[in-house]
Scaffold this motif. Sequence first.
Motif, PDB file in Angstrom:
ATOM      1  N   UNK A  81       2.312  22.050   7.944  1.00 40.51           N
ATOM      2  CA  UNK A  81       1.864  22.250   6.566  1.00 40.51           C
ATOM      3  C   UNK A  81       2.682  23.378   5.959  1.00 40.51           C
ATOM      4  N   UNK A  82       3.408  23.071   4.891  1.00 41.15           N
ATOM      5  CA  UNK A  82       4.228  24.056   4.175  1.00 41.15           C
ATOM      6  C   UNK A  82       3.902  24.011   2.684  1.00 41.15           C
ATOM      7  N   UNK A  83       2.895  24.756   2.259  1.00 37.65           N
ATOM      8  CA  UNK A  83       2.501  24.742   0.848  1.00 37.65           C
ATOM      9  C   UNK A  83       3.561  25.383  -0.053  1.00 37.65           C
ATOM     10  N   UNK A  84       3.452  25.085  -1.326  1.00 36.31           N
ATOM     11  CA  UNK A  84       4.286  25.787  -2.306  1.00 36.31           C
ATOM     12  C   UNK A  84       3.828  27.237  -2.447  1.00 36.31           C
ATOM     13  N   UNK A  85       2.488  27.422  -2.468  1.00 43.03           N
ATOM     14  CA  UNK A  85       1.945  28.769  -2.687  1.00 43.03           C
ATOM     15  C   UNK A  85       0.779  29.051  -1.761  1.00 43.03           C
ATOM     16  N   UNK A  86       0.712  30.263  -1.279  1.00 53.14           N
ATOM     17  CA  UNK A  86      -0.494  30.812  -0.674  1.00 53.14           C
ATOM     18  C   UNK A  86      -1.149  31.705  -1.724  1.00 53.14           C
ATOM     19  N   UNK A  87      -2.460  31.556  -1.902  1.00 57.45           N
ATOM     20  CA  UNK A  87      -3.190  32.344  -2.901  1.00 57.45           C
ATOM     21  C   UNK A  87      -4.400  32.972  -2.239  1.00 57.45           C
ATOM     22  N   UNK A  88      -4.483  34.306  -2.277  1.00 52.79           N
ATOM     23  CA  UNK A  88      -5.637  34.974  -1.672  1.00 52.79           C
ATOM     24  C   UNK A  88      -5.879  36.325  -2.333  1.00 52.79           C
ATOM     25  N   UNK A  89      -7.049  36.903  -2.021  1.00 50.37           N
ATOM     26  CA  UNK A  89      -7.443  38.229  -2.508  1.00 50.37           C
ATOM     27  C   UNK A  89      -7.424  39.192  -1.332  1.00 50.37           C
ATOM     28  N   UNK A  90      -6.881  40.386  -1.543  1.00 52.70           N
ATOM     29  CA  UNK A  90      -6.715  41.360  -0.468  1.00 52.70           C
ATOM     30  C   UNK A  90      -7.224  42.733  -0.916  1.00 52.70           C
ATOM     31  N   UNK A  91      -7.446  43.646   0.045  1.00 53.54           N
ATOM     32  CA  UNK A  91      -7.959  44.969  -0.322  1.00 53.54           C
ATOM     33  C   UNK A  91      -7.020  45.774  -1.213  1.00 53.54           C
ATOM     34  N   UNK A  92      -5.709  45.756  -0.880  1.00 52.91           N
ATOM     35  CA  UNK A  92      -4.805  46.594  -1.684  1.00 52.91           C
ATOM     36  C   UNK A  92      -3.361  46.190  -1.470  1.00 52.91           C
ATOM     37  N   UNK A  93      -2.510  46.661  -2.367  1.00 51.26           N
ATOM     38  CA  UNK A  93      -1.063  46.480  -2.274  1.00 51.26           C
ATOM     39  C   UNK A  93      -0.413  47.752  -2.786  1.00 51.26           C
ATOM     40  N   UNK A  94       0.849  47.944  -2.411  1.00 46.82           N
ATOM     41  CA  UNK A  94       1.580  49.079  -2.980  1.00 46.82           C
ATOM     42  C   UNK A  94       2.522  48.571  -4.078  1.00 46.82           C
ATOM     43  N   UNK A  95       3.201  49.490  -4.732  1.00 54.25           N
ATOM     44  CA  UNK A  95       4.047  49.115  -5.867  1.00 54.25           C
ATOM     45  C   UNK A  95       5.323  48.383  -5.447  1.00 54.25           C
ATOM     46  N   UNK A 110     -16.189  46.359  -0.061  1.00 53.67           N
ATOM     47  CA  UNK A 110     -16.046  46.654  -1.485  1.00 53.67           C
ATOM     48  C   UNK A 110     -17.293  46.269  -2.274  1.00 53.67           C
ATOM     49  N   UNK A 111     -17.828  45.074  -2.031  1.00 57.30           N
ATOM     50  CA  UNK A 111     -19.024  44.633  -2.755  1.00 57.30           C
ATOM     51  C   UNK A 111     -19.637  43.444  -2.027  1.00 57.30           C
ATOM     52  N   UNK A 112     -20.925  43.283  -2.264  1.00 57.02           N
ATOM     53  CA  UNK A 112     -21.679  42.208  -1.608  1.00 57.02           C
ATOM     54  C   UNK A 112     -21.614  40.933  -2.432  1.00 57.02           C
ATOM     55  N   UNK A 113     -21.952  39.851  -1.776  1.00 57.37           N
ATOM     56  CA  UNK A 113     -22.005  38.565  -2.465  1.00 57.37           C
ATOM     57  C   UNK A 113     -23.108  38.582  -3.523  1.00 57.37           C
ATOM     58  N   UNK A 114     -22.824  38.000  -4.665  1.00 60.25           N
ATOM     59  CA  UNK A 114     -23.792  37.906  -5.756  1.00 60.25           C
ATOM     60  C   UNK A 114     -24.575  36.609  -5.577  1.00 60.25           C
ATOM     61  N   UNK A 115     -25.654  36.667  -4.837  1.00 59.46           N
ATOM     62  CA  UNK A 115     -26.416  35.459  -4.515  1.00 59.46           C
ATOM     63  C   UNK A 115     -26.994  34.810  -5.768  1.00 59.46           C
ATOM     64  N   UNK A 116     -27.418  35.612  -6.708  1.00 56.62           N
ATOM     65  CA  UNK A 116     -27.974  35.060  -7.947  1.00 56.62           C
ATOM     66  C   UNK A 116     -26.915  34.247  -8.682  1.00 56.62           C
ATOM     67  N   UNK A 117     -25.688  34.758  -8.729  1.00 57.09           N
ATOM     68  CA  UNK A 117     -24.607  34.035  -9.400  1.00 57.09           C
ATOM     69  C   UNK A 117     -24.256  32.749  -8.668  1.00 57.09           C
TER      70      UNK A 117
END
Length: 277
Positions: free
Chosen positions: A158-172, A240-247
């Motif tokens: 499997x070789x996707x065009x893009x990987x998309x994810x959320x991470x804690x931090x990045x540098x400049x 960082x934050x908990x799941x918003x179960x109501x949402x």
Amino acid sequence: MSIIVSLRELAAHVRDGQKLAVPSDFSGFYSGIAMEATRELIRRGVRDLHVVGLPTTGLQADLLLGAGCVATLEASSVFMGEYGVPPCFQRAFKAQSFRMIEATCPAIHAAFQAGEKRIPFIPLRGILGSDVVRLRTDWKVIDNPFAADDPILLLPAINPDWALFHAPMADRHGNVYYGRRRELAVMAHASTGTLATVEKLYDGDLMEDPALACATLPSLYVDAVSVVPHGAAPYGFGDFYAEDEQAMWHYMESAKTEEGLRAYLDAHVFATTEALS
């Protein structure tokens, strides 16, 4: 050009018909889900995506399906844990409005590992004899060339065009710290490019810190980073934050019908703010 861009600029990299790899979103526990980037893709009106869950998916794919962005979905399962069956996925599956490619968790992980190594296929043994092997005509059972009477299953990479994810931090510099979720690095290595949203910017060079470098994706693999606090919401994200179960329950109730989904999208996706531009 800076690798640190707005969310709108990051999402603009994804074109119609491309293959998009996303991590599992088992109630936000498994990996970082780029939910705000997903909403931006919907706002852009991207179409005909081939979404691959590593190895599962849930709310993220459900939203994309409901918004008409997906032509093909590849995953070992599509579920939302205690919240129930994703409603848009259920409707679309019954209507056969997209192509579903079924797999197993070990198979998808192995196929991404093949993609990471840039080899065309990888052997796997554990699912021989299962119905999924019969259904997947692109998987091949061969004789082990090194032993007699020893069948082995071959899976295409499997070789996707893009990987998309959320991470804690990045540098400049564009180095992205992903923490314990090693599968995010595999996903990025297997893909042509990587798009990451992060909670914050790190002041310094992540690759220069021995304690952080071992869990950091080098900028060599990263095409764009956008700083999006709470970018995984309504899923939780680590410390960082908990799941918003109501949402989450609100989504499940709203998306039961097409009319409810449209109202949800209008209120929670298309209601943009200047901060996203």
